[in-house]
Design a protein around this motif. Structure first.
Motif, PDB file in Angstrom:
ATOM      1  N   UNK A   1     -70.833 -20.324  15.900  1.00 21.78           N
ATOM      2  CA  UNK A   1     -71.230 -21.800  15.052  1.00 21.78           C
ATOM      3  C   UNK A   1     -71.957 -21.383  13.499  1.00 21.78           C
ATOM      4  N   UNK A   2     -71.843 -21.779  12.359  1.00 16.18           N
ATOM      5  CA  UNK A   2     -72.317 -22.051  11.403  1.00 16.18           C
ATOM      6  C   UNK A   2     -73.432 -23.247  11.516  1.00 16.18           C
ATOM      7  N   UNK A   3     -74.962 -22.486  11.024  1.00 18.39           N
ATOM      8  CA  UNK A   3     -75.537 -23.648  11.000  1.00 18.39           C
ATOM      9  C   UNK A   3     -76.150 -23.619   9.434  1.00 18.39           C
ATOM     10  N   UNK A   4     -75.954 -24.311   8.291  1.00 20.98           N
ATOM     11  CA  UNK A   4     -76.247 -24.271   7.084  1.00 20.98           C
ATOM     12  C   UNK A   4     -77.444 -24.092   6.901  1.00 20.98           C
ATOM     13  N   UNK A   5     -78.255 -23.408   5.546  1.00 19.10           N
ATOM     14  CA  UNK A   5     -79.237 -23.012   5.748  1.00 19.10           C
ATOM     15  C   UNK A   5     -80.253 -22.164   6.877  1.00 19.10           C
ATOM     16  N   UNK A   6     -79.180 -21.818   7.741  1.00 18.15           N
ATOM     17  CA  UNK A   6     -80.420 -21.247   8.414  1.00 18.15           C
ATOM     18  C   UNK A   6     -79.831 -20.025   9.519  1.00 18.15           C
ATOM     19  N   UNK A   7     -78.611 -20.724   9.753  1.00 12.85           N
ATOM     20  CA  UNK A   7     -77.650 -18.606  10.013  1.00 12.85           C
ATOM     21  C   UNK A   7     -76.764 -19.075  11.829  1.00 12.85           C
ATOM     22  N   UNK A   8     -76.800 -18.805  12.226  1.00  6.93           N
ATOM     23  CA  UNK A   8     -76.030 -19.020  13.001  1.00  6.93           C
ATOM     24  C   UNK A   8     -75.772 -18.879  14.516  1.00  6.93           C
ATOM     25  N   UNK A   9     -75.343 -19.159  15.371  1.00  5.80           N
ATOM     26  CA  UNK A   9     -75.760 -19.873  16.953  1.00  5.80           C
ATOM     27  C   UNK A   9     -74.095 -19.644  17.802  1.00  5.80           C
ATOM     28  N   UNK A  10     -74.396 -18.821  19.663  1.00  2.00           N
ATOM     29  CA  UNK A  10     -72.786 -18.613  19.770  1.00  2.00           C
ATOM     30  C   UNK A  10     -73.405 -20.053  21.083  1.00  2.00           C
ATOM     31  N   UNK A  11     -72.230 -20.840  20.559  1.00  2.00           N
ATOM     32  CA  UNK A  11     -71.931 -21.850  21.764  1.00  2.00           C
ATOM     33  C   UNK A  11     -72.262 -21.381  22.886  1.00  2.00           C
ATOM     34  N   UNK A  12     -72.566 -21.910  23.565  1.00  2.00           N
ATOM     35  CA  UNK A  12     -73.246 -22.018  25.241  1.00  2.00           C
ATOM     36  C   UNK A  12     -71.776 -21.790  26.013  1.00  2.00           C
TER      37      UNK A  12
END
Length: 233
Positions: free
Chosen positions: A222-233
């Motif tokens: 997932x793209x978190x705008x303004x911050x980066x990316x994360x893997x959906x658990x």
């Protein structure tokens, strides 16, 4: 004596090719230098180098097309060389499967540092200690829905089907899987995956994330705008 690292260098400018070859050889690399893409492809198939340096604008078979041909046959690390840092060539090279790029004119010490950083990263992704530590395994396998990551065998499966990742993509996935649900900034990913102790071009991260998404599922990261990316658990 340790075996020399073999570099394939494809560059059509005679002065740059010869000077860079000499600089790399002084730093202990074995270098096969070719003036065009077709001879570069032949040299790659004949010699199976440890890393390839490809200029974007070479005759016969351009660097981006050569990168695609190499990537069809191998996961060997590829660094693109481009005289236009703000050009679409950079993104095209990364989308073709390159792991990094260096802008011309470049300093020889910087090029050597980038080569060694890529080689260290590939050693980790092949099962080195640092790669294993990035994602502590549970019985050796991490599972996120239908996505399984074997952190000991360095294999990924989606719905039971093996997924072919380059070592850079594997390193990136290991970073995400070590902290599922946690947002990782582009700068942090550059530091951890690309081994940059200095600022780098975040386009490298964006293109690799997109390539990874096409292989493991577009909605998995997932793209978190303004911050980066994360893997959906």
């Amino acid at each position: 004596m340790a075996e020399q690292t073999h570099v394939l260098f494809v560059e059509d400018d005679d002065v740059i090719r010869e000077a860079t070859q000499l600089a790399l050889e002084r730093d202990g690399f074995a270098v096969t230098a070719m003036p065009d893409g077709l001879s570069g492809l032949e040299a790659f198939r004949a010699n199976r180098p440890d890393i390839a340096l490809l200029d974007v604008m070479v005759p016969g078979l351009d660097g981006v097309s050569l990168c695609r041909r190499i990537r069809d046959e191998s996961t060997v690390p590829v660094i693109m060389l481009s005289a236009r840092a703000d050009s679409i060539d950079v993104v095209l090279g990364l989308e073709a499967g390159a792991d990094d790029y260096v802008t011309k004119p470049f300093d020889g010490a910087v090029l050597v540092a980038r080569i060694r950083a890529v080689l260290r990263r590939f050693g980790h992704a092949s099962g080195g200690a640092q790669a294993a530590e990035s994602a502590p395994p549970v019985d050796g396998v991490l599972a996120f829905g239908d996505l399984e990551i074997d952190t000991e065998g360095m294999e990924v499966r989606k719905g039971g089907t093996p997924v072919g990742l380059t070592p850079t993509e594997m390193r990136l996935l290991l970073e995400f899987s070590s902290a599922p649900g946690t947002v990782l900034s582009r700068d942090k990913l550059l530091e951890r995956v690309w081994d940059y102790g200095w600022g780098g071009d975040t386009r490298v991260v964006d293109v690799h994330v997109q390539r990874l998404r096409t292989k493991i599922g577009q909605d998995r990261i997932e793209t978190v705008r303004g911050f980066g990316y994360k893997l959906k658990a």
